[in-house]
Design a protein around this motif. Structure first.
Motif, PDB file in Angstrom:
ATOM      1  N   GLY A   1      -2.530  12.411   4.362  1.00  0.00           N
ATOM      2  CA  GLY A   1      -1.717  12.417   3.146  1.00  0.00           C
ATOM      3  C   GLY A   1      -0.645  11.332   3.143  1.00  0.00           C
ATOM      4  O   GLY A   1      -0.643  10.458   2.262  1.00  0.00           O
ATOM      5  N   PRO A   2       0.291  11.355   4.105  1.00  0.00           N
ATOM      6  CA  PRO A   2       1.300  10.292   4.112  1.00  0.00           C
ATOM      7  C   PRO A   2       0.707   8.910   4.344  1.00  0.00           C
ATOM      8  O   PRO A   2       1.233   7.915   3.842  1.00  0.00           O
ATOM      9  N   GLY A   3      -0.406   8.823   5.107  1.00  0.00           N
ATOM     10  CA  GLY A   3      -1.058   7.534   5.293  1.00  0.00           C
ATOM     11  C   GLY A   3      -1.548   6.968   3.973  1.00  0.00           C
ATOM     12  O   GLY A   3      -1.347   5.788   3.660  1.00  0.00           O
ATOM     13  N   ARG A   4      -2.208   7.813   3.176  1.00  0.00           N
ATOM     14  CA  ARG A   4      -2.689   7.357   1.880  1.00  0.00           C
ATOM     15  C   ARG A   4      -1.544   7.006   0.945  1.00  0.00           C
ATOM     16  O   ARG A   4      -1.598   6.010   0.219  1.00  0.00           O
ATOM     17  N   GLU A   5      -0.476   7.812   0.955  1.00  0.00           N
ATOM     18  CA  GLU A   5       0.659   7.548   0.078  1.00  0.00           C
ATOM     19  C   GLU A   5       1.346   6.241   0.445  1.00  0.00           C
ATOM     20  O   GLU A   5       1.826   5.512  -0.431  1.00  0.00           O
ATOM     21  N   HIS A   6       1.406   5.935   1.750  1.00  0.00           N
ATOM     22  CA  HIS A   6       2.016   4.675   2.175  1.00  0.00           C
ATOM     23  C   HIS A   6       1.182   3.491   1.678  1.00  0.00           C
ATOM     24  O   HIS A   6       1.716   2.508   1.163  1.00  0.00           O
ATOM     25  N   VAL A   7      -0.137   3.595   1.828  1.00  0.00           N
ATOM     26  CA  VAL A   7      -1.025   2.542   1.329  1.00  0.00           C
ATOM     27  C   VAL A   7      -0.886   2.412  -0.186  1.00  0.00           C
ATOM     28  O   VAL A   7      -0.863   1.300  -0.736  1.00  0.00           O
ATOM     29  N   LYS A   8      -0.772   3.538  -0.879  1.00  0.00           N
ATOM     30  CA  LYS A   8      -0.613   3.511  -2.334  1.00  0.00           C
ATOM     31  C   LYS A   8       0.682   2.808  -2.734  1.00  0.00           C
ATOM     32  O   LYS A   8       0.689   1.972  -3.659  1.00  0.00           O
ATOM     33  N   THR A   9       1.777   3.119  -2.041  1.00  0.00           N
ATOM     34  CA  THR A   9       3.059   2.488  -2.356  1.00  0.00           C
ATOM     35  C   THR A   9       3.002   0.983  -2.155  1.00  0.00           C
ATOM     36  O   THR A   9       3.475   0.205  -2.996  1.00  0.00           O
ATOM     37  N   LEU A  10       2.414   0.568  -1.027  1.00  0.00           N
ATOM     38  CA  LEU A  10       2.292  -0.869  -0.761  1.00  0.00           C
ATOM     39  C   LEU A  10       1.418  -1.540  -1.814  1.00  0.00           C
ATOM     40  O   LEU A  10       1.722  -2.664  -2.254  1.00  0.00           O
ATOM     41  N   TYR A  11       0.339  -0.868  -2.234  1.00  0.00           N
ATOM     42  CA  TYR A  11      -0.530  -1.460  -3.249  1.00  0.00           C
ATOM     43  C   TYR A  11       0.199  -1.592  -4.581  1.00  0.00           C
ATOM     44  O   TYR A  11       0.055  -2.616  -5.279  1.00  0.00           O
ATOM     45  N   PHE A  12       0.965  -0.577  -4.956  1.00  0.00           N
ATOM     46  CA  PHE A  12       1.707  -0.643  -6.214  1.00  0.00           C
ATOM     47  C   PHE A  12       2.652  -1.851  -6.210  1.00  0.00           C
ATOM     48  O   PHE A  12       2.748  -2.586  -7.203  1.00  0.00           O
ATOM     49  N   GLU A  13       3.376  -2.043  -5.110  1.00  0.00           N
ATOM     50  CA  GLU A  13       4.288  -3.175  -5.019  1.00  0.00           C
ATOM     51  C   GLU A  13       3.518  -4.490  -5.094  1.00  0.00           C
ATOM     52  O   GLU A  13       3.919  -5.432  -5.801  1.00  0.00           O
ATOM     53  N   TRP A  14       2.402  -4.560  -4.372  1.00  0.00           N
ATOM     54  CA  TRP A  14       1.559  -5.759  -4.368  1.00  0.00           C
ATOM     55  C   TRP A  14       1.037  -6.052  -5.779  1.00  0.00           C
ATOM     56  O   TRP A  14       1.074  -7.197  -6.243  1.00  0.00           O
ATOM     57  N   ALA A  15       0.538  -5.006  -6.455  1.00  0.00           N
ATOM     58  CA  ALA A  15      -0.051  -5.189  -7.783  1.00  0.00           C
ATOM     59  C   ALA A  15       0.991  -5.609  -8.808  1.00  0.00           C
ATOM     60  O   ALA A  15       0.724  -6.472  -9.660  1.00  0.00           O
ATOM     61  N   LEU A  16       2.189  -5.018  -8.742  1.00  0.00           N
ATOM     62  CA  LEU A  16       3.219  -5.367  -9.721  1.00  0.00           C
ATOM     63  C   LEU A  16       3.720  -6.796  -9.514  1.00  0.00           C
ATOM     64  O   LEU A  16       4.032  -7.496 -10.487  1.00  0.00           O
ATOM     65  N   ILE A  17       3.793  -7.221  -8.266  1.00  0.00           N
ATOM     66  CA  ILE A  17       4.184  -8.611  -8.008  1.00  0.00           C
ATOM     67  C   ILE A  17       3.095  -9.562  -8.496  1.00  0.00           C
ATOM     68  O   ILE A  17       3.379 -10.597  -9.121  1.00  0.00           O
ATOM     69  N   ASN A  18       1.829  -9.234  -8.227  1.00  0.00           N
ATOM     70  CA  ASN A  18       0.723 -10.052  -8.751  1.00  0.00           C
ATOM     71  C   ASN A  18       0.754 -10.108 -10.274  1.00  0.00           C
ATOM     72  O   ASN A  18       0.514 -11.161 -10.885  1.00  0.00           O
ATOM     73  N   LEU A  19       1.023  -8.952 -10.886  1.00  0.00           N
ATOM     74  CA  LEU A  19       1.088  -8.891 -12.351  1.00  0.00           C
ATOM     75  C   LEU A  19       2.182  -9.820 -12.875  1.00  0.00           C
ATOM     76  O   LEU A  19       1.965 -10.563 -13.847  1.00  0.00           O
ATOM     77  N   SER A  20       3.341  -9.805 -12.239  1.00  0.00           N
ATOM     78  CA  SER A  20       4.438 -10.664 -12.675  1.00  0.00           C
ATOM     79  C   SER A  20       4.062 -12.138 -12.573  1.00  0.00           C
ATOM     80  O   SER A  20       4.333 -12.926 -13.487  1.00  0.00           O
TER      81      SER A  20
END
Length: 358
Positions: free
Chosen positions: A258-277
């Motif tokens: 659970g926390p492993g997946r959530e950590h990966v999800k958080t990092l992906y969200f940050e990565w995706a939003l920076i790519n989007l910008s």
């Protein structure tokens, strides 16, 4: 940028997990996200699996065709309106303001995301200490060095869960309680099969694309935790202390996913939003050039002729309007994925929010 992913890829489960059981099928409930959500493969492909640039292109094509069809088939006066300066000026002056406002908003969001990573030395040390503590705990849990690669990290947890599930199944194989054996066999078969499927999806997946997170969403760890707890409670009189300990070890390993997946999800969200910008900044420049060019150089009366019965001015204005919409369409394609993932991962652990799973 993500590649196209099959939301419900079929894989062959290792023969070791090929067990048959007459136990309640709810023990081995639907595992993949598509099966749990009860939604079509096409919808999940559009919202999650497809490359975001591809979805942006499809949205742009849809807008172009829709405006062209409406302007030629359902509003005959569209061509006449475009021949007046006011119509083109109104459309593209409005789009210039929208592009500048939207770009500023997205860059502001990006700065907020980046600011979460900034902080004084003490905060950074605390973050590092917490990270290393979790890695030490995971290393003891899976009984092997913890890899740095996110997909390998999740695979290790899945492998450790599978090892403990096999030990549990083997430990009750000689028991006289047929109902207990049937339920444990059903439970471990589901767990091992789902683990094998997700492990194959994670194999070769690299962070930066959506592949790692998408595969992790297909591991139904919360339901497995619940089933482990239920079996331990329902058959507490039939289980030995060692068997209860095996169930508890399996439950602990599953809960680490659970926390492993959530950590990966958080990092992906940050990565995706920076790519989007970055992408919106890049694409807003040609969009502004097109909008400015339409204002400065295009006169509705100076563009004549037609193509397959459609006036050139209508095609030109529709195409230019579609180009100026690209920053917004790119934002829609990215936010659709982020919002969908966020909605499907609101709860951590064995909490079921979707009606389709109840």
């Amino acid at each position: 940028m993500s590649s196209s992913i099959d939301p419900d890829e079929d894989v062959n489960v290792d023969t070791e997990t090929d067990l048959e059981s007459d136990a309640d099928a709810d023990i081995g409930t639907a595992n993949t996200m598509r099966q749990r959500a009860g939604e079509s493969r096409a919808k999940l492909w559009v919202m999650l699996g497809a490359n975001r640039l591809l979805i942006t292109g499809l949205l742009a094509l849809t807008v172009f065709v829709a405006v062209l069809v409406v302007g030629t088939q359902f509003y005959p006066g569209f061509h006449a309106d475009l021949q007046t300066e006011d119509t083109i000026e109104t459309i593209f002056s409005t789009m210039i303001g929208a592009i500048i406002t939207g770009t500023t908003l997205v860059v502001t969001i990006s700065q907020l995301v980046i600011s979460q990573e900034n902080g004084p030395l003490g905060d950074q040390h605390e973050r590092m200490s917490s990270t290393m503590n979790v890695r030490d705990y995971t290393r003891d849990l899976v009984d092997r060095p913890v890899p740095a690669d996110p997909s390998a990290f999740l695979r290790n947890i899945i492998d450790a869960s599978g090892d403990r599930a096999r030990k549990l199944r083997d430990s009750i194989s000689d028991k006289d309680d047929d109902e207990l054996k049937a339920e444990v066999n059903e439970f471990t078969t589901s767990l091992l099969g789902n683990g094998q499927q997700v492990r194959e999806q994670l194999d070769g997946a690299s962070f930066g694309s959506f592949d790692v997170l998408f595969a992790a969403l297909n591991y139904n760890y919360g339901w497995k935790i619940f089933q482990a707890e239920r079996i331990k409670y329902d058959y507490q009189d039939s289980l030995t202390d060692d068997e209860k300990e095996l169930i508890e070890q399996l439950r602990t390993t599953l809960s680490m996913f659970g926390p492993g997946r959530e950590h990966v999800k958080t990092l992906y969200f940050e990565w995706a939003l920076i790519n989007l910008s970055q992408l919106i900044l890049y694409i807003s420049v040609p969009a502004l050039i097109v909008a400015g060019g339409m204002l400065a150089f295009v006169d509705g009366t100076s563009v004549t002729g037609s193509f397959v019965g459609v006036a050139h001015i209508t095609i030109l204005v529709t195409a230019a309007f579609t180009v100026t919409l690209l920053p917004h369409l790119l934002l829609v394609s990215y936010i659709a994925r982020v919002a969908t993932v966020a909605k499907r991962t609101l709860a951590i652990g064995p909490l079921i929010l979707r009606e389709s799973q109840r």
